[in-house]
Design a protein around this motif. Structure first.
Motif, PDB file in Angstrom:
ATOM      1  N   ASP A 168       0.810  -1.223   0.000  1.00  0.00           N
ATOM      2  CA  ASP A 168       0.000   0.000   0.000  1.00  0.00           C
ATOM      3  C   ASP A 168       0.849   1.282   0.000  1.00  0.00           C
ATOM      4  O   ASP A 168       0.319   2.387   0.139  1.00  0.00           O
ATOM      5  N   GLY A 169       2.160   1.139  -0.167  1.00  0.00           N
ATOM      6  CA  GLY A 169       3.032   2.320  -0.254  1.00  0.00           C
ATOM      7  C   GLY A 169       2.842   3.039  -1.573  1.00  0.00           C
ATOM      8  O   GLY A 169       2.367   2.468  -2.560  1.00  0.00           O
ATOM      9  N   ARG A 170       3.211   4.344  -1.595  1.00  0.00           N
ATOM     10  CA  ARG A 170       2.992   5.175  -2.795  1.00  0.00           C
ATOM     11  C   ARG A 170       4.303   5.682  -3.361  1.00  0.00           C
ATOM     12  O   ARG A 170       5.216   6.077  -2.625  1.00  0.00           O
ATOM     13  N   PHE A 171       4.350   5.686  -4.685  1.00  0.00           N
ATOM     14  CA  PHE A 171       5.427   6.381  -5.400  1.00  0.00           C
ATOM     15  C   PHE A 171       4.760   7.576  -6.075  1.00  0.00           C
ATOM     16  O   PHE A 171       3.836   7.409  -6.887  1.00  0.00           O
ATOM     17  N   ALA A 172       5.203   8.799  -5.734  1.00  0.00           N
ATOM     18  CA  ALA A 172       4.586  10.002  -6.298  1.00  0.00           C
ATOM     19  C   ALA A 172       5.666  10.842  -6.949  1.00  0.00           C
ATOM     20  O   ALA A 172       6.707  11.104  -6.339  1.00  0.00           O
ATOM     21  N   LEU A 173       5.408  11.242  -8.188  1.00  0.00           N
ATOM     22  CA  LEU A 173       6.413  12.036  -8.899  1.00  0.00           C
ATOM     23  C   LEU A 173       5.771  13.187  -9.633  1.00  0.00           C
ATOM     24  O   LEU A 173       4.602  13.120 -10.031  1.00  0.00           O
ATOM     25  N   SER A 174       6.550  14.253  -9.798  1.00  0.00           N
ATOM     26  CA  SER A 174       6.090  15.376 -10.618  1.00  0.00           C
ATOM     27  C   SER A 174       7.000  15.479 -11.830  1.00  0.00           C
ATOM     28  O   SER A 174       8.199  15.177 -11.745  1.00  0.00           O
ATOM     29  N   THR A 204       4.590  -1.818 -15.847  1.00  0.00           N
ATOM     30  CA  THR A 204       5.622  -2.833 -16.113  1.00  0.00           C
ATOM     31  C   THR A 204       6.542  -2.995 -14.899  1.00  0.00           C
ATOM     32  O   THR A 204       7.015  -4.093 -14.603  1.00  0.00           O
ATOM     33  N   ALA A 205       6.765  -1.899 -14.173  1.00  0.00           N
ATOM     34  CA  ALA A 205       7.615  -1.965 -12.971  1.00  0.00           C
ATOM     35  C   ALA A 205       6.886  -2.645 -11.812  1.00  0.00           C
ATOM     36  O   ALA A 205       7.482  -2.842 -10.745  1.00  0.00           O
ATOM     37  N   GLY A 206       5.609  -2.957 -12.001  1.00  0.00           N
ATOM     38  CA  GLY A 206       4.880  -3.728 -10.997  1.00  0.00           C
ATOM     39  C   GLY A 206       3.914  -2.911 -10.155  1.00  0.00           C
ATOM     40  O   GLY A 206       3.283  -3.432  -9.240  1.00  0.00           O
ATOM     41  N   PHE A 207       3.776  -1.612 -10.450  1.00  0.00           N
ATOM     42  CA  PHE A 207       2.834  -0.796  -9.680  1.00  0.00           C
ATOM     43  C   PHE A 207       1.394  -1.074 -10.116  1.00  0.00           C
ATOM     44  O   PHE A 207       1.142  -1.536 -11.225  1.00  0.00           O
ATOM     45  N   ASP A 208       0.456  -0.741  -9.177  1.00  0.00           N
ATOM     46  CA  ASP A 208      -0.968  -0.815  -9.507  1.00  0.00           C
ATOM     47  C   ASP A 208      -1.543   0.595  -9.311  1.00  0.00           C
ATOM     48  O   ASP A 208      -0.850   1.478  -8.818  1.00  0.00           O
ATOM     49  N   ASP A 209      -2.788   0.772  -9.648  1.00  0.00           N
ATOM     50  CA  ASP A 209      -3.484   2.042  -9.349  1.00  0.00           C
ATOM     51  C   ASP A 209      -2.691   3.264  -9.789  1.00  0.00           C
ATOM     52  O   ASP A 209      -2.376   4.146  -8.985  1.00  0.00           O
ATOM     53  N   VAL A 210      -2.320   3.333 -11.032  1.00  0.00           N
ATOM     54  CA  VAL A 210      -1.510   4.461 -11.514  1.00  0.00           C
ATOM     55  C   VAL A 210      -2.438   5.567 -12.009  1.00  0.00           C
ATOM     56  O   VAL A 210      -3.371   5.306 -12.764  1.00  0.00           O
ATOM     57  N   ASP A 211      -2.172   6.789 -11.550  1.00  0.00           N
ATOM     58  CA  ASP A 211      -3.033   7.901 -11.967  1.00  0.00           C
ATOM     59  C   ASP A 211      -2.197   9.187 -12.076  1.00  0.00           C
ATOM     60  O   ASP A 211      -1.251   9.379 -11.316  1.00  0.00           O
ATOM     61  N   THR A 212      -2.579  10.038 -13.034  1.00  0.00           N
ATOM     62  CA  THR A 212      -1.873  11.318 -13.220  1.00  0.00           C
ATOM     63  C   THR A 212      -2.883  12.446 -13.258  1.00  0.00           C
ATOM     64  O   THR A 212      -3.912  12.328 -13.923  1.00  0.00           O
ATOM     65  N   VAL A 213      -2.570  13.527 -12.545  1.00  0.00           N
ATOM     66  CA  VAL A 213      -3.371  14.748 -12.714  1.00  0.00           C
ATOM     67  C   VAL A 213      -2.458  15.820 -13.277  1.00  0.00           C
ATOM     68  O   VAL A 213      -1.269  15.877 -12.936  1.00  0.00           O
ATOM     69  N   THR A 230       2.000  12.290 -10.783  1.00  0.00           N
ATOM     70  CA  THR A 230       1.619  10.889 -10.998  1.00  0.00           C
ATOM     71  C   THR A 230       1.768  10.134  -9.681  1.00  0.00           C
ATOM     72  O   THR A 230       2.783  10.270  -8.983  1.00  0.00           O
ATOM     73  N   LEU A 231       0.733   9.364  -9.358  1.00  0.00           N
ATOM     74  CA  LEU A 231       0.739   8.568  -8.133  1.00  0.00           C
ATOM     75  C   LEU A 231       0.582   7.098  -8.524  1.00  0.00           C
ATOM     76  O   LEU A 231      -0.328   6.759  -9.291  1.00  0.00           O
ATOM     77  N   ALA A 232       1.500   6.271  -8.016  1.00  0.00           N
ATOM     78  CA  ALA A 232       1.448   4.837  -8.323  1.00  0.00           C
ATOM     79  C   ALA A 232       1.517   4.095  -6.992  1.00  0.00           C
ATOM     80  O   ALA A 232       2.308   4.465  -6.112  1.00  0.00           O
ATOM     81  N   ARG A 233       0.695   3.074  -6.835  1.00  0.00           N
ATOM     82  CA  ARG A 233       0.608   2.380  -5.560  1.00  0.00           C
ATOM     83  C   ARG A 233       1.143   0.955  -5.684  1.00  0.00           C
ATOM     84  O   ARG A 233       0.962   0.328  -6.734  1.00  0.00           O
ATOM     85  N   ARG A 234       1.820   0.507  -4.650  1.00  0.00           N
ATOM     86  CA  ARG A 234       2.177  -0.921  -4.578  1.00  0.00           C
ATOM     87  C   ARG A 234       1.085  -1.583  -3.748  1.00  0.00           C
ATOM     88  O   ARG A 234       0.992  -1.364  -2.546  1.00  0.00           O
ATOM     89  N   VAL A 235       0.260  -2.381  -4.392  1.00  0.00           N
ATOM     90  CA  VAL A 235      -0.885  -2.945  -3.662  1.00  0.00           C
ATOM     91  C   VAL A 235      -0.445  -4.096  -2.768  1.00  0.00           C
ATOM     92  O   VAL A 235      -0.881  -4.220  -1.634  1.00  0.00           O
TER      93      VAL A 235
END
Ligand SMILES: C[S@@+](CC[C@H](N)C(=O)[O-])C[C@H]1O[C@@H](n2cnc3c(N)ncnc32)[C@H](O)[C@@H]1O
Length: 283
Positions: free
Chosen positions: A151-157, A203-212, A277-282
């Motif tokens: 449930d950790g998040r990777f967030a990038l601008s 491809t890197a294995g993240f789930d729930d990827v979203d960009t605003v 962009t926010l990507a979650r490791r489920v």
């Protein structure tokens, strides 16, 4: 590209940001600090969390992240440039944030001492306006995913479309120097589109990827302040490539375009697009 070429790219980048460091975010233009606060909000950093801030620069993301984690949390910033990292350390002291610290090193490989790198070590990895500088961003994404707890998040601008009103400024300067005078990316960069970045994160294995996508409005009091600002950022690389004897003509060509953009009070403003962009490791 070989490892040797990548090392040399990174060494040049570290030197470039060392030269920017003394004036980065110090010319009276609130640019990266605003974006840093927004990234921390999008990531939803909460009290007590452990956060890794890659490419931390002078602390635009690190400071609001450390405020959000509070004293029970921990924020570790990593930057290639010793000059930028030293400025981030000054900010940590100035804001009284003992929960934050900075490591000088390569955030793409995380090979430096002092960066906890056990799998599942972090609640969030943050990357403010930096991942497109990496030679192998896809490898870094997979590495960051492994570092996250479930449930950790990777967030990038990262940048969307630059302000089209400013195209003429970059066109005017382009013949005088080498390389791009605005943001430019290799054709196969995952940062070429939102779809390409989402595909790379999945491809890197993240789930729930979203960009605003949001507006990034940057205001300059005068053309002098715009010049100071350009030299305080990675944009100085283009101007360093302009031969000394061509600089007066190059500056005049750009000033002529800036004159067309000026408001009645002499100020300038640019409205680019910035993406979060926010990507979650489920699991
Ligand atoms: C545009 S600055 C952004 C800094 C900061 N995150 C902010 O929002 O102001 C990009 C930063 O990324 C750093 N950087 C680029 N590649 C890096 C790498 N491989 N490892 C660590 N830092 C890196 C640069 O040294 C620079 O400080």
């Amino acid at each position: 590209m070989s490892d040797v070429v990548h090392d040399s790219v990174k060494s040049s980048l570290a030197q470039l940001f060392d030269r920017s460091a003394p004036t980065y975010e110090k010319v009276g233009v609130d640019h990266f600090a605003d974006l840093g606060r927004r990234l921390v909000d999008h990531a939803g950093i909460a009290a007590g969390e452990r956060v890794l801030d890659v490419g931390c620069g002078t602390g635009a993301v690190l400071v609001p992240a450390a405020r959000a984690t509070g004293p029970r949390g921990e924020v570790i910033g990593v930057d290639l440039s010793a000059g930028m990292a030293a400025r981030a350390e000054e900010e940590i002291v100035r804001h009284g944030l003992p929960q934050a610290r900075v490591v000088v090193g390569d955030a793409e490989t995380l090979a430096a001492d002092g960066i906890p790198a056990d799998p599942g070590s972090y609640d969030a990895v943050l990357a403010g306006i930096c991942l497109f500088f990496y030679p192998r961003p896809e490898e870094a994404m997979a590495r960051y995913r492994r570092l996250l707890k479930p449930d950790g998040r990777f967030a990038l601008s990262w940048w969307g479309r630059p302000d089209p009103r400013w195209d003429a400024v970059f066109t005017a300067s382009a013949p005088f120097g080498r390389g791009p005078s605005s943001h430019a990316l290799p054709g196969d960069s995952p940062f070429r589109s939102v779809e390409a970045l989402h595909a790379a994160l999945l491809t890197a294995g993240f789930d729930d990827v979203d960009t605003v996508e949001e507006d990034c409005v940057t205001r300059f009091d005068s053309d002098e302040q715009w010049w100071q600002w350009v030299w305080s950022t990675a944009g100085r690389q283009f101007w360093e490539s302009v031969p000394e004897e061509l600089r007066p003509d190059a500056v005049a060509a750009v000033n002529a375009e800036l004159a067309r953009l000026k408001a009645a009070d002499g100020s300038l403003s640019s409205t680019s697009k910035v993406r979060f962009t926010l990507a979650r490791r489920v699991s």
